[in-house]
Design an enzyme around this catalytic site. Structure first.
Site, PDB file in Angstrom:
ATOM      1  N   GLU A 169       0.866  -1.228  -0.041  1.00  0.00           N
ATOM      2  CA  GLU A 169      -0.062   0.094  -0.042  1.00  0.00           C
ATOM      3  C   GLU A 169       0.858   1.221   0.109  1.00  0.00           C
ATOM      4  OE1 GLU A 169      -3.051  -0.186  -0.660  1.00  0.00           O
ATOM      5  OE2 GLU A 169      -2.993  -2.003  -0.308  1.00  0.00           O
TER       6      GLU A 169
ATOM      7  N   HIS B 241       2.128   2.323  -3.301  1.00  0.00           N
ATOM      8  CA  HIS B 241       1.217   3.268  -4.078  1.00  0.00           C
ATOM      9  C   HIS B 241       1.563   4.736  -3.902  1.00  0.00           C
ATOM     10  CE1 HIS B 241      -1.643   0.219  -5.830  1.00  0.00           C
ATOM     11  NE2 HIS B 241      -1.789  -0.338  -4.947  1.00  0.00           N
TER      12      HIS B 241
HETATM   13 NI    NI Z   1      -2.582  -2.384  -4.804  1.00  0.00          NI
END
Ligand code: NI
Length: 185
Positions: free
Chosen positions: A141, A144
């Site tokens: 995450e 990202h």
């Molecule tokens: Ni993802």
């Protein structure tokens, strides 16, 4: 409110996201919408760039894994302005998927242990050493937020194997069970 999930090819997924200030407008509502969007798509994590916002906000739900890992019961957390300070431990290989890459699942090597700093939804700071499955999800995450996706970590050969799926996404062809915002051409 369920928001559309931005798919591979959308430029926002390749931007480095910015830290936010504590007075960021409607933050509670944004976080609630991110949880609802993630739950609807049956994901374990969602980063703000995946709903089109280049800011450092992530939600993670590991409660769905609590049958297998009882210690994860009730784990639903928000991470604001997270930064990984250090990675260590053995590299571990595990299959990953991503709501922004529907239909693609590949093994990804990641560090087993991370030192992370973040604010919770009440803007309280946390400094933690994290291991195990959570360390993997956090690395996925938080990537990202730095404009990275899990396919950046796979071999050239594996990338070649999924080239057809990726180029379909770049042409705006996406089939999945949740609402998406694909590239318009
Ligand atoms: Ni993802």
């Amino acid at each position: 409110m369920i928001l559309p999930i931005y798919v591979y090819g959308q430029p926002v997924l390749r931007k480095v996201a910015e830290d936010i200030k504590s007075d960021y407008p409607n933050l509670k509502e944004l976080i609630a919408n991110m949880f609802e969007t993630m739950d609807n798509a049956e994901g374990v994590g969602l980063a703000a760039p995946q709903i089109g916002l280049p800011i450092r906000v992530v939600v993670i739900n590991l409660d769905v894994l609590s049958d297998e890992f009882p210690e994860l019961k009730g784990f639903r957390k928000t991470f604001i302005n997270p930064h990984i300070l250090e990675v260590s431990g053995e590299m571990e290989d595990m299959e990953e998927g991503c709501l922004s890459l529907p239909g693609i699942h590949e093994n990804v090597k990641r560090a087993g242990k991370i030192h992370v700093h973040y604010l919770d939804e009440d803007m309280q700071p946390h400094d933690e050493i994290v291991e195990g499955y959570l360390a993997r999800v956090m690395q996925h995450e938080f990537d990202h937020l730095d404009g990275k996706m899990f396919i950046d970590h796979i071999s050239m050969m594996r990338k070649q194997m999924i080239r057809g799926k990726l180029s379909a996404m770049l042409k705006g062809k996406v089939r999945c069970a949740y609402k998406v915002k694909a590239v318009k051409i």
